[in-house]
Design a protein around this motif. Structure first.
Motif, PDB file in Angstrom:
ATOM      1  N   MET A   1       0.825  -1.207   0.000  1.00  0.00           N
ATOM      2  CA  MET A   1       0.000   0.000   0.000  1.00  0.00           C
ATOM      3  C   MET A   1       0.863   1.262   0.000  1.00  0.00           C
ATOM      4  O   MET A   1       0.558   2.238  -0.680  1.00  0.00           O
ATOM      5  N   ILE A   2       1.971   1.219   0.773  1.00  0.00           N
ATOM      6  CA  ILE A   2       2.854   2.381   0.831  1.00  0.00           C
ATOM      7  C   ILE A   2       3.520   2.608  -0.533  1.00  0.00           C
ATOM      8  O   ILE A   2       3.629   3.745  -1.013  1.00  0.00           O
ATOM      9  N   LEU A   3       3.947   1.522  -1.165  1.00  0.00           N
ATOM     10  CA  LEU A   3       4.575   1.653  -2.482  1.00  0.00           C
ATOM     11  C   LEU A   3       3.576   2.184  -3.508  1.00  0.00           C
ATOM     12  O   LEU A   3       3.915   3.039  -4.341  1.00  0.00           O
ATOM     13  N   LEU A   4       2.332   1.720  -3.434  1.00  0.00           N
ATOM     14  CA  LEU A   4       1.307   2.204  -4.347  1.00  0.00           C
ATOM     15  C   LEU A   4       1.065   3.693  -4.143  1.00  0.00           C
ATOM     16  O   LEU A   4       0.878   4.440  -5.118  1.00  0.00           O
ATOM     17  N   GLN A   5       1.098   4.141  -2.876  1.00  0.00           N
ATOM     18  CA  GLN A   5       0.939   5.569  -2.589  1.00  0.00           C
ATOM     19  C   GLN A   5       2.069   6.373  -3.219  1.00  0.00           C
ATOM     20  O   GLN A   5       1.852   7.455  -3.787  1.00  0.00           O
ATOM     21  N   GLN A   6       3.298   5.841  -3.148  1.00  0.00           N
ATOM     22  CA  GLN A   6       4.434   6.547  -3.746  1.00  0.00           C
ATOM     23  C   GLN A   6       4.322   6.600  -5.269  1.00  0.00           C
ATOM     24  O   GLN A   6       4.684   7.605  -5.888  1.00  0.00           O
ATOM     25  N   ILE A   7       3.814   5.533  -5.872  1.00  0.00           N
ATOM     26  CA  ILE A   7       3.625   5.532  -7.334  1.00  0.00           C
ATOM     27  C   ILE A   7       2.602   6.588  -7.733  1.00  0.00           C
ATOM     28  O   ILE A   7       2.793   7.331  -8.702  1.00  0.00           O
ATOM     29  N   ILE A   8       1.511   6.680  -6.954  1.00  0.00           N
ATOM     30  CA  ILE A   8       0.499   7.706  -7.222  1.00  0.00           C
ATOM     31  C   ILE A   8       1.105   9.091  -7.067  1.00  0.00           C
ATOM     32  O   ILE A   8       0.889   9.985  -7.901  1.00  0.00           O
ATOM     33  N   ASN A   9       1.879   9.297  -6.002  1.00  0.00           N
ATOM     34  CA  ASN A   9       2.535  10.597  -5.785  1.00  0.00           C
ATOM     35  C   ASN A   9       3.457  10.943  -6.953  1.00  0.00           C
ATOM     36  O   ASN A   9       3.520  12.100  -7.396  1.00  0.00           O
ATOM     37  N   GLY A  10       4.189   9.938  -7.445  1.00  0.00           N
ATOM     38  CA  GLY A  10       5.095  10.173  -8.557  1.00  0.00           C
ATOM     39  C   GLY A  10       4.363  10.560  -9.831  1.00  0.00           C
ATOM     40  O   GLY A  10       4.784  11.461 -10.557  1.00  0.00           O
ATOM     41  N   LEU A  11       3.255   9.899 -10.113  1.00  0.00           N
ATOM     42  CA  LEU A  11       2.477  10.231 -11.307  1.00  0.00           C
ATOM     43  C   LEU A  11       1.874  11.626 -11.195  1.00  0.00           C
ATOM     44  O   LEU A  11       1.830  12.374 -12.180  1.00  0.00           O
ATOM     45  N   MET A  12       1.411  11.981  -9.993  1.00  0.00           N
ATOM     46  CA  MET A  12       0.819  13.296  -9.816  1.00  0.00           C
ATOM     47  C   MET A  12       1.879  14.397  -9.953  1.00  0.00           C
ATOM     48  O   MET A  12       1.646  15.426 -10.584  1.00  0.00           O
ATOM     49  N   LEU A  13       3.068  14.173  -9.369  1.00  0.00           N
ATOM     50  CA  LEU A  13       4.157  15.133  -9.535  1.00  0.00           C
ATOM     51  C   LEU A  13       4.572  15.219 -11.001  1.00  0.00           C
ATOM     52  O   LEU A  13       4.857  16.301 -11.526  1.00  0.00           O
ATOM     53  N   GLY A  14       4.565  14.081 -11.675  1.00  0.00           N
ATOM     54  CA  GLY A  14       4.916  14.064 -13.084  1.00  0.00           C
ATOM     55  C   GLY A  14       3.966  14.874 -13.941  1.00  0.00           C
ATOM     56  O   GLY A  14       4.356  15.396 -14.985  1.00  0.00           O
ATOM     57  N   GLY A  15       2.702  15.006 -13.490  1.00  0.00           N
ATOM     58  CA  GLY A  15       1.760  15.838 -14.224  1.00  0.00           C
ATOM     59  C   GLY A  15       2.189  17.292 -14.262  1.00  0.00           C
ATOM     60  O   GLY A  15       2.027  17.972 -15.291  1.00  0.00           O
ATOM     61  N   LEU A  16       2.753  17.796 -13.148  1.00  0.00           N
ATOM     62  CA  LEU A  16       3.273  19.166 -13.130  1.00  0.00           C
ATOM     63  C   LEU A  16       4.478  19.303 -14.054  1.00  0.00           C
ATOM     64  O   LEU A  16       4.588  20.271 -14.806  1.00  0.00           O
ATOM     65  N   TYR A  17       5.387  18.324 -13.987  1.00  0.00           N
ATOM     66  CA  TYR A  17       6.537  18.348 -14.891  1.00  0.00           C
ATOM     67  C   TYR A  17       6.079  18.315 -16.347  1.00  0.00           C
ATOM     68  O   TYR A  17       6.644  18.984 -17.213  1.00  0.00           O
ATOM     69  N   ALA A  18       5.037  17.532 -16.612  1.00  0.00           N
ATOM     70  CA  ALA A  18       4.574  17.367 -17.982  1.00  0.00           C
ATOM     71  C   ALA A  18       4.032  18.664 -18.558  1.00  0.00           C
ATOM     72  O   ALA A  18       4.285  18.983 -19.724  1.00  0.00           O
ATOM     73  N   LEU A  19       3.295  19.438 -17.753  1.00  0.00           N
ATOM     74  CA  LEU A  19       2.759  20.703 -18.253  1.00  0.00           C
ATOM     75  C   LEU A  19       3.873  21.644 -18.695  1.00  0.00           C
ATOM     76  O   LEU A  19       3.809  22.261 -19.750  1.00  0.00           O
ATOM     77  N   VAL A  20       4.905  21.752 -17.857  1.00  0.00           N
ATOM     78  CA  VAL A  20       6.019  22.642 -18.199  1.00  0.00           C
ATOM     79  C   VAL A  20       6.818  22.059 -19.363  1.00  0.00           C
ATOM     80  O   VAL A  20       7.266  22.790 -20.256  1.00  0.00           O
ATOM     81  N   ALA A  21       6.984  20.737 -19.373  1.00  0.00           N
ATOM     82  CA  ALA A  21       7.714  20.099 -20.474  1.00  0.00           C
ATOM     83  C   ALA A  21       7.004  20.311 -21.802  1.00  0.00           C
ATOM     84  O   ALA A  21       7.651  20.524 -22.837  1.00  0.00           O
ATOM     85  N   VAL A  22       5.672  20.267 -21.795  1.00  0.00           N
ATOM     86  CA  VAL A  22       4.922  20.514 -23.028  1.00  0.00           C
ATOM     87  C   VAL A  22       5.123  21.954 -23.495  1.00  0.00           C
ATOM     88  O   VAL A  22       5.200  22.225 -24.699  1.00  0.00           O
ATOM     89  N   SER A  23       5.224  22.894 -22.547  1.00  0.00           N
ATOM     90  CA  SER A  23       5.491  24.289 -22.913  1.00  0.00           C
ATOM     91  C   SER A  23       6.813  24.410 -23.659  1.00  0.00           C
ATOM     92  O   SER A  23       6.890  25.046 -24.724  1.00  0.00           O
ATOM     93  N   PHE A  24       7.860  23.812 -23.090  1.00  0.00           N
ATOM     94  CA  PHE A  24       9.162  23.815 -23.766  1.00  0.00           C
ATOM     95  C   PHE A  24       9.062  23.127 -25.132  1.00  0.00           C
ATOM     96  O   PHE A  24       9.565  23.631 -26.145  1.00  0.00           O
ATOM     97  N   THR A  25       8.417  21.960 -25.137  1.00  0.00           N
ATOM     98  CA  THR A  25       8.369  21.140 -26.342  1.00  0.00           C
ATOM     99  C   THR A  25       7.593  21.815 -27.461  1.00  0.00           C
ATOM    100  O   THR A  25       7.981  21.746 -28.638  1.00  0.00           O
ATOM    101  N   PHE A  26       6.482  22.461 -27.112  1.00  0.00           N
ATOM    102  CA  PHE A  26       5.654  23.086 -28.135  1.00  0.00           C
ATOM    103  C   PHE A  26       6.422  24.182 -28.864  1.00  0.00           C
ATOM    104  O   PHE A  26       6.376  24.288 -30.091  1.00  0.00           O
ATOM    105  N   VAL A  27       7.171  24.991 -28.098  1.00  0.00           N
ATOM    106  CA  VAL A  27       7.930  26.083 -28.720  1.00  0.00           C
ATOM    107  C   VAL A  27       9.094  25.534 -29.537  1.00  0.00           C
ATOM    108  O   VAL A  27       9.321  25.963 -30.677  1.00  0.00           O
ATOM    109  N   ILE A  28       9.821  24.588 -28.970  1.00  0.00           N
ATOM    110  CA  ILE A  28      10.985  24.078 -29.695  1.00  0.00           C
ATOM    111  C   ILE A  28      10.550  23.226 -30.887  1.00  0.00           C
ATOM    112  O   ILE A  28      11.217  23.185 -31.932  1.00  0.00           O
TER     113      ILE A  28
END
Length: 298
Positions: A1-28
């Protein structure tokens, strides 16, 4: 259960990274221009929404749209005095280092102005709701992070539809392949290129607001750390590939959270950047990029 919580946390944090990464990617991907002002626009989204809510007592549903509008205007300012200036003067903004350097100058300018106005210390961001998390079967899920992940997926899906099925999208793809040829074919670049910066500014400022809502703190340098990971996500996914940026952001979010869980916070950067280094050695074009010029975009 603890590992599953960390996986969920990682995916949610990755969503923030993804938004900014798409900004960089769209322009480049569209303009072959690495826009280093994006972390500053990310910061403006968070800081201005905080200032409007705390200092001017605006409700969040008024403060957030104003902060997003400010991010778009800041992005258009960068477009006017970096990309457009070089294209007007030299005919091709991507063959010179000046736009890259001037975008860094805008990043420093945005950070400096915010520091002068509100100081260099961390500011507590007021949560608009009493509880920003929900519990599902013993798992704690952050609502702002879920929103950021869903928004990243929805916005990229919308961009894909626009690029593939509309005349605007066909024009943008023509610019991505060759701006000079697109202009010879009658595409109005001075009117079209700002649209790219509008999208990048909106995504960056939105990511800053969601970051502030999730971590409940803002500062004038809040964009620096997340932007470095977002750029890494862009490289992992493949330069110019927006779906690759989403995948890269999610993978890096997972890698960061699981590294903290198993090895501790002190080794985050060596693990993340070491993994990126190995990926570049083994697959320089990224996971979803293609080793052909002008292909693998969008």
């Amino acid at each position: 259960m603890i590992l599953l919580q960390q996986i969920i946390n990682g995916l949610m944090l990755g969503g923030l990274y993804a938004l900014v990464a798409v900004s960089f990617t769209f322009v480049i991907g569209m303009l072959n221009f690495l826009n280093f002002s994006i972390p500053g626009i990310f910061m403006l989204g968070g800081m201005l929404s905080w200032a409007l809510m705390v200092q001017y007592a605006l409700p969040w549903y008024a403060a957030v749209p104003l902060a997003l509008l400010a991010g778009i205007l800041a992005s258009l300012l960068v477009e006017r005095f970096t990309y457009r200036y070089m294209r007007t003067r030299f005919g091709d903004a991507t063959e010179h280092a000046i736009p890259l350097v001037s975008s860094i100058g805008f990043l420093i300018l945005f950070q400096g102005l915010v520091q002068i106005q509100w100081g260099a210390e961390l500011h507590s961001f007021p949560s608009p709701w009493q509880d920003t998390s929900i519990r599902l079967g013993g798992l704690l899920i952050s609502i702002p992070q879920v929103v950021s992940l869903l928004l990243a997926l929805a916005l990229v899906f919308g961009l894909t539809l626009v690029l593939g099925r509309t005349s605007l999208g066909r024009s943008l793809r023509a610019v991505a392949e060759s701006p000079d040829t697109a202009q010879l074919l009658g595409i109005d670049l001075p009117r079209l290129i700002p649209a790219v910066f509008v999208v990048a500014g909106l995504l960056s400022a939105l990511a800053g607001v969601l970051f502030a809502l999730n971590y409940l703190q803002v500062s004038h340098v809040m964009g620096d750390e997340i932007a470095s990971f977002a750029m890494a996500a862009m490289v992992v996914g493949g330069l110019g590939n927006v779906w690759g940026a989403i995948a890269g952001g999610l993978l890096l979010g997972l890698l960061e959270v699981l590294t903290i869980f198993f090895l501790g916070a002190k080794v985050i950067k060596p693990v993340v950047w070491g993994a990126l280094f190995l990926l570049i050695l083994l697959r320089p074009q990224g996971l979803f990029g293609k080793p052909y010029v002008g292909r693998g975009k969008f």
